[in-house]
Design a protein around this motif. Structure first.
Motif, mmCIF file in Angstrom:
data_model
loop_
_atom_site.group_PDB
_atom_site.id
_atom_site.type_symbol
_atom_site.label_atom_id
_atom_site.label_comp_id
_atom_site.label_asym_id
_atom_site.label_seq_id
_atom_site.Cartn_x
_atom_site.Cartn_y
_atom_site.Cartn_z
ATOM 1 N N CYS A 31 -23.843 30.910 15.725
ATOM 2 C CA CYS A 31 -24.883 32.304 15.950
ATOM 3 C C CYS A 31 -24.867 32.308 17.569
ATOM 4 N N CYS A 57 -29.104 25.726 14.348
ATOM 5 C CA CYS A 57 -29.344 26.019 15.617
ATOM 6 C C CYS A 57 -30.959 25.856 15.853
ATOM 7 N N CYS A 112 -33.758 30.006 14.771
ATOM 8 C CA CYS A 112 -32.960 30.904 13.684
ATOM 9 C C CYS A 112 -32.379 30.765 12.653
ATOM 10 N N ARG A 158 -34.798 32.354 10.127
ATOM 11 C CA ARG A 158 -35.555 33.677 9.909
ATOM 12 C C ARG A 158 -36.562 34.268 9.052
#
Length: 613
Positions: free
Chosen positions: A254, A270, A288, A291
């Motif tokens: 990412c 993440c 992350c 989201r």
């Protein structure tokens, strides 16, 4: 029976002692001394005062005892009477079996002989022992220098086992050092306790002992790890098994850096939490790996030209819901606001119910806050602004403007100096039974505080100087007031009603003649006068007016309830399709469960509207 005391003093204090003295004189039983006889020597001693008892302190007489005791000696103490025990203090004449004389007093038991004599012990040494001690039980205290099997010499007491040798071994070891352990004769294993002289591969000295196997080197050195980081580790550490505790330097798919430690596997999800840029280009705050959806307004423009009202992540709507004006419906001056899709459909809005705020100015002066469609017949909603009126008691009305002013529930401001707080507001306080405080150096009221005063105002001027430095301009005995600070006329004496305003007598008298119904207050600042002996009669008259108005107020309140009941019955007879909306409004306004109170004026407006229908 013997009586001791001062007979003259007893006779002067009581007549009965005079009779007792006459009887004692006839019996020749009075004297100035007390005869005491020793039972041992039959000697009589006359005691006249306390000092004569010093020689008789042992209970006998002043002679020596000289009684022959069982031991054959005479008692050398002063006469002590037969009750005391005789103690012989001469040297004991007895001897022990060995012929040693007793060293104790004759009166005590001799006990074992303590004379020290030289005796030969069973070990061959001689020692000084007490005469009564047995030789076979005595311990020898002679100290000898004895040779041990190991060759060392040890100083020990005769008859005591020397035990193990406590000297240092000092044997020459193969490493070149001397053995520093305690002597271990008969045990050939030697251990060297000197520091080891060997070094590790990085020239660090061994931290162990010379006679023990070398330990791993623990000196901290700065080394480069297999991952590329540098760390301070012990010298003997195998870097292949060392876990690097620094942060991982790798980057995830990412684009965010890995949050694990260097020796741990990289994160599959993440863990970054902060500002994220979504695919639509907007930035959001979140995690992350999870989201959030975009909650920003959609930037797309519909066919009507208005922006889409949905959020960025949701599909755009087909019908535009943006409210647009369509022109006046004829019922009011407001322009109806309808969705854009309906306005473009050319639908009629004549029957549109206006939901705008009315905004008309009512009789109270405030703007109507009700809905426009509900005020079409001229009957506005109750005013929700705070009531600007002041009650007759002087307190501010706590109700809303459109409501009926309720009775005051606060404590009354009117009270005398003897009361800590006033009574119920609007009611005459109870007459105070304390003395009236209205007094000055010239006049004084003799009545009770709650009665009519027996004096008038003192016409002398007050002679005090105020804290501001100006002379007081009030009458003598009244509340002080400054003509300059109080902004009053300085030619004549001023009146202070408790608020600090400097008023003239004419101004107070003119205000007292007012026909308005309220408590007596200051004509300038309108503060209620809570106590003034000078104006007590005026205050009572004003209070009587207020009480009369309260009685009238409550009688009118009961009539309002009767009018409401009559209007509801009238509305029931007017039920028809054309009057349905008005009847519903009346029932809602007069509902007993409603928190809003309807005033007598608003009730009259509804009554007139019902008559017109």
């Amino acid at each position: 029976m013997i009586i001791l005391g001062n007979l003259d003093q007893l006779v002067s204090a009581s007549n009965i002692w005079n009779k007792i003295r006459t009887i004692l004189e006839k019996q020749d039983a009075l004297g100035d001394s007390l005869p005491l006889q020793c039972q041992t020597h039959r000697r009589t001693t006359s005691v006249h005062q306390v000092d004569d008892l010093v020689s008789l302190k042992n209970g006998g007489c002043a002679q020596d005892c000289k009684l022959t005791m069982p031991c054959g000696h005479q008692c050398l103490e002063s006469c002590h009477g037969p009750a005391a025990r005789h103690r012989c203090g001469q040297v004991c004449p007895r001897t022990c079996p060995s012929g040693h004389p007793c060293s104790k007093p004759c009166d005590e038991l001799c006990g074992p002989c303590q004379t020290r004599v030289e005796r030969t012990l069973k070990c061959g040494h001689t020692a000084l022992l007490a005469c009564h001690e047995r030789v076979d039980l005595a311990a020898c205290r002679v100290v000898d220098l004895r040779s041990l099997p190991c060759g060392h010499q040890l100083t020990v007491t005769c008859g005591v086992d020397p035990g193990q040798c406590k000297e240092q071994c000092s044997a020459q070891l193969d490493c070149g050092h001397l053995c520093t352990s305690p002597c271990h004769f008969g045990q050939p294993d030697h251990t060297c306790s000197e520091p080891c002289s060997k070094i590790c591969e990085r020239n660090h000295p061994c931290q162990g002992k010379c006679g023990s196997p070398c330990v791993e080197c623990t000196v901290l050195v700065d080394r480069e790890l297999t991952c590329g980081h540098r760390a301070s580790v012990p010298c003997s550490t195998d870097l292949r098994n060392f876990d690097c505790l620094q942060n991982c330097q790798r980057t995830l798919e990412c684009g965010h850096p890995c949050r694990s430690l260097c020796y741990e596997p990289c994160d599959t999800d993440c863990r970054y939490r902060g500002e994220l840029v979504l695919a639509c280009g907007h930035s959001v705050q979140g995690r992350c790996a999870d989201r959030p959806k975009c909650d920003q307004p959609c930037q797309q423009v519909l066919t009507c030209g208005h922006p889409c009202q949905n959020t960025c992540g949701a599909p755009c709507e087909e019908n535009c819901t943006r409210l647009v004006p369509t022109g006046s419906s004829g019922k009011c001056s407001h322009s109806p606001m309808v969705p854009c899709s309906e306005a473009r459909g050319n639908q009629s809005h004549r029957d549109h119910v206006c939901k705008e705020r009315c905004g008309a100015r009512m009789r109270c002066g405030h703007l109507c806050t009700g809905v426009c469609s509900q005020c079409e017949r001229g009957v506005h909603a109750g005013c929700e602004e705070p009531c600007p009126r002041r009650l007759v008691c002087g307190h501010q009305c706590p109700a809303l403007c459109g409501q009926l002013c309720p009775p005051c529930k606060l404590k009354s401001d009117i009270r005398c100096p003897h009361s800590k707080s006033g009574g119920k507001c609007g009611e005459m306080p109870r007459p105070c039974k304390e003395k009236c405080v209205w007094r000055c150096p010239h006049l004084k009221c003799s009545k009770k505080c709650g009665a009519k005063c027996s004096r008038s105002v003192c016409t002398e001027k007050c002679a005090l100087t105020l804290k501001c430095g100006h002379p007081c301009r009030a009458y003598c005995g009244e509340r002080c007031v400054c003509a300059e600070c109080g902004k009053g006329p300085s030619e004549s004496p001023l009146v202070n009603l408790g608020c600090g305003c400097g008023l003239s007598e004419e101004e107070v008298a003119s205000h007292a003649k007012s026909t308005e119904i309220h408590l007596f207050d200051c004509p300038r600042c309108r503060k209620v006068v809570f106590f003034s002996p000078w104006h007590k009669q005026i205050m009572e008259e004003r209070m009587e007016r207020v009480e009369s108005l309260n009685d009238y107020f409550f009688s009118r309140s009961t009539k309002v309830e009767e009018r409401k009941t009559e209007l509801l019955n009238q509305v029931k007879s007017l039920m028809s399709p054309s009057t349905e909306e008005f009847c519903k409004f009346v029932r809602t306004s007069l509902d007993s469960r409603s928190k809003k109170l309807i005033s007598s004026t608003d009730l009259a407006a509804l009554e007139i509207q019902a008559k017109l229908l």
